[in-house]
Write an enzyme that holds these catalytic residues in place. Structure first.
Site, PDB file in Angstrom:
ATOM      1  N   LEU A 430     -41.452  16.390 -13.143  1.00  0.00           N
ATOM      2  CA  LEU A 430     -41.947  17.677 -12.660  1.00  0.00           C
ATOM      3  C   LEU A 430     -40.839  18.722 -12.776  1.00  0.00           C
ATOM      4  O   LEU A 430     -40.153  19.042 -11.802  1.00  0.00           O
ATOM      5  CB  LEU A 430     -42.429  17.572 -11.206  1.00  0.00           C
ATOM      6  CG  LEU A 430     -43.878  17.120 -11.011  1.00  0.00           C
ATOM      7  CD1 LEU A 430     -44.035  15.660 -11.421  1.00  0.00           C
ATOM      8  CD2 LEU A 430     -44.306  17.302  -9.562  1.00  0.00           C
ATOM      9  N   GLU A 432     -40.864  22.068 -15.056  1.00  0.00           N
ATOM     10  CA  GLU A 432     -41.469  22.900 -16.091  1.00  0.00           C
ATOM     11  C   GLU A 432     -40.436  23.666 -16.906  1.00  0.00           C
ATOM     12  O   GLU A 432     -40.577  23.818 -18.128  1.00  0.00           O
ATOM     13  CB  GLU A 432     -42.459  23.884 -15.458  1.00  0.00           C
ATOM     14  CG  GLU A 432     -43.760  23.256 -14.988  1.00  0.00           C
ATOM     15  CD  GLU A 432     -43.673  22.606 -13.615  1.00  0.00           C
ATOM     16  OE1 GLU A 432     -44.689  22.073 -13.144  1.00  0.00           O
ATOM     17  OE2 GLU A 432     -42.570  22.639 -13.009  1.00  0.00           O
ATOM     18  N   GLN A 454     -49.905  21.645 -16.048  1.00  0.00           N
ATOM     19  CA  GLN A 454     -51.017  20.965 -15.377  1.00  0.00           C
ATOM     20  C   GLN A 454     -52.029  21.982 -14.864  1.00  0.00           C
ATOM     21  O   GLN A 454     -53.237  21.765 -14.952  1.00  0.00           O
ATOM     22  CB  GLN A 454     -50.474  20.100 -14.237  1.00  0.00           C
ATOM     23  CG  GLN A 454     -51.452  19.060 -13.777  1.00  0.00           C
ATOM     24  CD  GLN A 454     -50.779  18.030 -12.888  1.00  0.00           C
ATOM     25  OE1 GLN A 454     -50.506  18.310 -11.721  1.00  0.00           O
ATOM     26  NE2 GLN A 454     -50.491  16.847 -13.418  1.00  0.00           N
ATOM     27  N   PHE A 455     -51.532  23.085 -14.352  1.00  0.00           N
ATOM     28  CA  PHE A 455     -52.330  24.266 -14.021  1.00  0.00           C
ATOM     29  C   PHE A 455     -51.521  25.483 -14.448  1.00  0.00           C
ATOM     30  O   PHE A 455     -50.293  25.476 -14.342  1.00  0.00           O
ATOM     31  CB  PHE A 455     -52.631  24.351 -12.517  1.00  0.00           C
ATOM     32  CG  PHE A 455     -53.576  23.282 -12.023  1.00  0.00           C
ATOM     33  CD1 PHE A 455     -54.937  23.503 -11.979  1.00  0.00           C
ATOM     34  CD2 PHE A 455     -53.085  22.051 -11.611  1.00  0.00           C
ATOM     35  CE1 PHE A 455     -55.806  22.524 -11.537  1.00  0.00           C
ATOM     36  CE2 PHE A 455     -53.940  21.062 -11.166  1.00  0.00           C
ATOM     37  CZ  PHE A 455     -55.305  21.297 -11.131  1.00  0.00           C
ATOM     38  N   ALA A 456     -52.202  26.517 -14.918  1.00  0.00           N
ATOM     39  CA  ALA A 456     -51.496  27.722 -15.362  1.00  0.00           C
ATOM     40  C   ALA A 456     -50.638  28.296 -14.248  1.00  0.00           C
ATOM     41  O   ALA A 456     -49.603  28.916 -14.504  1.00  0.00           O
ATOM     42  CB  ALA A 456     -52.510  28.770 -15.844  1.00  0.00           C
ATOM     43  N   ASP A 457     -51.045  28.091 -13.003  1.00  0.00           N
ATOM     44  CA  ASP A 457     -50.293  28.597 -11.849  1.00  0.00           C
ATOM     45  C   ASP A 457     -48.846  28.091 -11.858  1.00  0.00           C
ATOM     46  O   ASP A 457     -47.931  28.774 -11.404  1.00  0.00           O
ATOM     47  CB  ASP A 457     -50.967  28.157 -10.549  1.00  0.00           C
ATOM     48  CG  ASP A 457     -52.456  28.417 -10.541  1.00  0.00           C
ATOM     49  OD1 ASP A 457     -52.905  29.230  -9.718  1.00  0.00           O
ATOM     50  OD2 ASP A 457     -53.174  27.809 -11.353  1.00  0.00           O
ATOM     51  N   PHE A 458     -48.638  26.874 -12.350  1.00  0.00           N
ATOM     52  CA  PHE A 458     -47.312  26.252 -12.272  1.00  0.00           C
ATOM     53  C   PHE A 458     -46.336  26.808 -13.308  1.00  0.00           C
ATOM     54  O   PHE A 458     -45.161  26.446 -13.303  1.00  0.00           O
ATOM     55  CB  PHE A 458     -47.432  24.736 -12.453  1.00  0.00           C
ATOM     56  CG  PHE A 458     -48.302  24.058 -11.421  1.00  0.00           C
ATOM     57  CD1 PHE A 458     -48.650  24.696 -10.236  1.00  0.00           C
ATOM     58  CD2 PHE A 458     -48.778  22.775 -11.637  1.00  0.00           C
ATOM     59  CE1 PHE A 458     -49.450  24.080  -9.287  1.00  0.00           C
ATOM     60  CE2 PHE A 458     -49.577  22.144 -10.698  1.00  0.00           C
ATOM     61  CZ  PHE A 458     -49.912  22.800  -9.522  1.00  0.00           C
ATOM     62  N   HIS A 499     -54.216  27.140  -7.650  1.00  0.00           N
ATOM     63  CA  HIS A 499     -54.823  26.398  -8.758  1.00  0.00           C
ATOM     64  C   HIS A 499     -55.931  27.209  -9.424  1.00  0.00           C
ATOM     65  O   HIS A 499     -56.735  26.658 -10.160  1.00  0.00           O
ATOM     66  CB  HIS A 499     -55.394  25.062  -8.275  1.00  0.00           C
ATOM     67  CG  HIS A 499     -54.364  24.097  -7.774  1.00  0.00           C
ATOM     68  ND1 HIS A 499     -53.782  24.214  -6.537  1.00  0.00           N
ATOM     69  CD2 HIS A 499     -53.805  23.002  -8.357  1.00  0.00           C
ATOM     70  CE1 HIS A 499     -52.915  23.228  -6.366  1.00  0.00           C
ATOM     71  NE2 HIS A 499     -52.907  22.479  -7.455  1.00  0.00           N
TER      72      HIS A 499
END
Length: 693
Positions: A430, A432, A454-458, A499
């Site tokens: 984890l 990014e 995993q999600f655009a938010d991240f 999310h």
């Protein structure tokens, strides 16, 4: 102190005792011949003499800024000479010795520092913020930490090719406080990458002493936490640095593992010249001048009768003449004449001729007619695009959290490990930022990569790598960033504020990036293949709510949808709706419910660069324009489109340009609140208001 690994390392590795008390510097020549010692000396002396000249030029106002490495030359020179010339180095501000030891043109270096067109970055970068692929030197960015992950990517490329090579990345003591330091070392350790991480510990991060940077006794102690070996050495002893890095290189190749080296040193000048050195106790200068890397090695060579004083004087005089001659060439260079067309042209890398020909031959802008074949889902289109691209590009690597055996959070890469293997379908820790940096490092070695958020938010965790490293690297020194970042995005599924965000507009403001956002299975496949074929960094937004809710027909063979081209979804006469992603489906649904209104629907598909020609035609079609998107209103891409239409299409308008967007709030969790948040809840109101004009 950590035990040094085998491989020809110096035994005398510590020159700090207690509270930074210096001990004697010992030189051990080992098997080095006189000629080799002289070669090392010449490489050590040249950057010192160049720097002394640069300080004169700085005082004369002939250069604007300088980060001095005086006192630290042994680290850059010793480590560079210990590597093969085709092994990548990621240097920092105080590593002039890397550039000179790789024998880069001195007159071009002078032009670089003067901001001249004929420097290594066409006047676009300052001091050491540039690289050269020909010399295997990667240009740094001011944020320091992100460079470390690029070394991971290069090492991964070596690992995939089964090459006996390493990469080397520098960090200052201050840089070890950054999260990127942790992430890069963690990935290198987990993936067993042959990377040398070298810390230049000069005691200060600008003016902040190391006592305010960390609490471990030695920075090399951090190596244990990552399951890697490390060693702490005298960074002012050029032979010790050379022999240590040479041994570490052999260790990394033999064991396929990373290694951490902490070089203790001291900078004799300010962080940069304007900052001065008033914050440094004067007794430190008195101690460290006795450890001067150039003078100490010079005295050793004299004592060993490798050189005479006359020979040293001759070498110095020769370098002085060489520096003056090269500097004069730089001064004689033509003054800068800005070329706007060239500046804009150099933001994006061009596709190779072969890929361009393939793209043109396999471009399909319209969906296939309905056939007897069953329609496929949006998610199937993405999977098919990835699979066919992996088959076409054997140097394409997929990276992301849980994408291997698990198949990703949305099962898009399910079964890929069995077909392509874990070397090319890689689960990541984890982290990014380091994963994106690793992807960029792969680009240095001509690999392609697709990184899944995993999600655009991240993506916020990797924001710096995207907007400062990926986006700018080609403009800065001509290095393509052949990276695609998949961004599962959007709301409507009750996933709450972290999310469900639509964050595509963040990236449309960044020159050098490309941003695509398909709304149909046909475009999902074609745009993803086009993004992977493109040598530029592409952010590929894929709406989660569309994965399994819509289906369509598209060719079974690989094809491209051209990036930068919008598509007319349906012709209309009353109102033009310009949208993308989920907004396209909202519009189509609204049209079905309101057949009395004729909507002309333009799907942008690409948000950067925008298809202004298609926008103008869509405006002309009806004279009334509504821009619809799921993103929040303020600062959304709709604002840019509206501004452009108002500036360039004013004479075509019969009403003010309107925007319909989601509320300027975070995305709420409660489904009723989320429906109220979404732009769709205000679509009818906006269309009726526009229709009334």
């Amino acid at each position: 102190m950590l035990k040094p690994p085998p491989g020809g390392f110096f035994n005398c590795i510590s020159f700090y005792l207690g509270a930074r008390n210096l001990i004697h510097m010992n030189f051990f020549r080992k098997e080095l011949s006189n000629d080799e010692l002289i070669y090392i000396y010449r490489n050590l002396l040249l950057p010192r003499m160049i720097e002394e000249k640069m300080l004169v030029l700085l005082r004369q106002g002939r250069i604007s800024k300088w980060f001095s490495g005086i006192g630290q030359e042994a680290i850059a020179v010793g480590s560079t000479l210990a590597l093969q010339k085709n092994e990548w180095i990621m240097p920092l501000h105080r590593n002039l010795g890397v550039f000179t030891s790789r024998q880069m043109s001195l007159q071009k270096l002078f032009m670089q520092w003067q901001g001249n067109k004929d420097g290594y970055s066409k006047g676009r970068e300052r001091s050491f913020h540039f690289g050269s692929k020909a010399h295997h030197i990667c240009g740094m960015i001011s944020h320091l930490g992100p460079q470390l992950a690029l070394a991971d990517g290069v090492a991964l490329a070596h690992q995939l090719r089964k090459e006996q090579k390493v990469s080397l990345a520098y960090s200052g003591d201050g840089g070890t406080s950054e999260g990127d330091f942790h992430e890069a070392l963690n990935i290198a350790a987990v993936w067993d990458l042959p990377v040398i991480f070298l810390i230049e510990n000069n005691g200060y991060g600008l003016s902040t002493p190391v006592s305010e940077q960390y609490r471990c006794q030695n920075l090399v102690d951090k190596a244990r936490g990552y399951g890697m070996e490390g060693v702490r050495i005298n960074g002012n002893n050029v032979l010790e640095v050379y022999d240590t890095i040479k041994g570490v290189r052999e260790y990394c190749i033999r064991n396929r593992k990373p290694y951490l080296v902490e070089c203790m040193t001291f900078r004799m000048r300010g962080h940069e010249e304007a900052s001065g050195t008033k914050y440094v106790p004067q007794e430190l200068f008195k101690k460290w001048v006795q450890q001067d890397p150039v003078r100490s090695f010079e005295q050793y060579l004299l004592a060993e009768k490798v050189l005479t004083q006359t020979e040293i004087t001759n070498i110095r005089n020769g370098f002085k003449d060489y520096i003056e001659e090269e500097l004069q060439h730089a001064f004689d260079a033509q003054p800068m004449i800005p070329d706007t067309a060239e500046e804009l042209r150099d933001v994006y890398a061009k596709q190779s001729v072969i890929h361009s020909q393939w793209s043109l031959a396999n471009r399909v802008d319209e969906p296939e007619p309905v056939t007897d074949e069953p329609a496929k889902r949006f998610i199937d289109a993405i999977t098919e695009a990835l699979k066919q691209s992996m088959e076409k590009h054997t140097h394409l690597v997929l990276m992301g959290q849980d994408i291997a055996e698990y198949g990703g959070a949305f099962k898009i890469t399910e079964g890929f490990v069995e077909q392509f293997g874990k070397e090319r379908v890689r689960n990541t820790p984890l982290c990014e930022s380091a994963v994106i940096g690793t992807a960029l490092g792969l680009s240095l070695e001509a690999f392609k990569s697709v990184v899944e958020m995993q999600f655009a938010d991240f993506v916020t965790m990797g924001f710096n790598q995207i907007v400062n490293n990926l986006a700018k690297i080609y403009y800065r020194w001509g290095q393509p960033a052949d990276v695609v970042i998949r961004m599962p995005t959007g709301g409507g599924v009750g996933a709450g504020p972290f999310h469900s965000q639509s964050n595509e507009a963040w990236f449309t403001h960044v020159p050098g990036l490309k941003v695509v956002y398909p709304s149909s299975p046909h475009d999902a496949k074609g745009l993803l293949i086009a993004a992977i074929n493109d040598p530029n960094p592409v952010l590929y937004f894929e709406h989660k709510a569309l994965y399994r809710s819509i289906s369509g027909h598209f060719p079974g063979q690989p094809y491209e949808v051209e990036i930068g081209k919008a598509r007319v979804v349906q012709q209309g006469e009353d109102i033009t709706v310009i949208s993308y992603g989920m907004g396209v489906h909202w519009t189509l649904h609204y049209q079905q419910q309101h057949p009395e209104i004729s909507l002309h629907l333009l799907d942008l598909r690409t948000l950067l660069p925008l298809d202004y020609e298609a926008i103008r035609k869509a405006v002309k079609q009806t004279g009334k324009v509504l821009i619809l998107h799921e993103d929040t209103l303020t600062g959304g891409i709709g604002a840019e489109v509206a501004a452009w239409v108002g500036e360039h299409c004013y004479e075509l308008l019969d009403a003010p340009v309107m925007r319909c967007a989601s509320l300027d709030t975070p995305v709420p969790f409660n489904t009723e609140l989320e429906k109220n948040f979404m732009a769709e809840s205000r679509l009818d109101e906006c269309i009726k208001k526009l229709e009334a004009y």
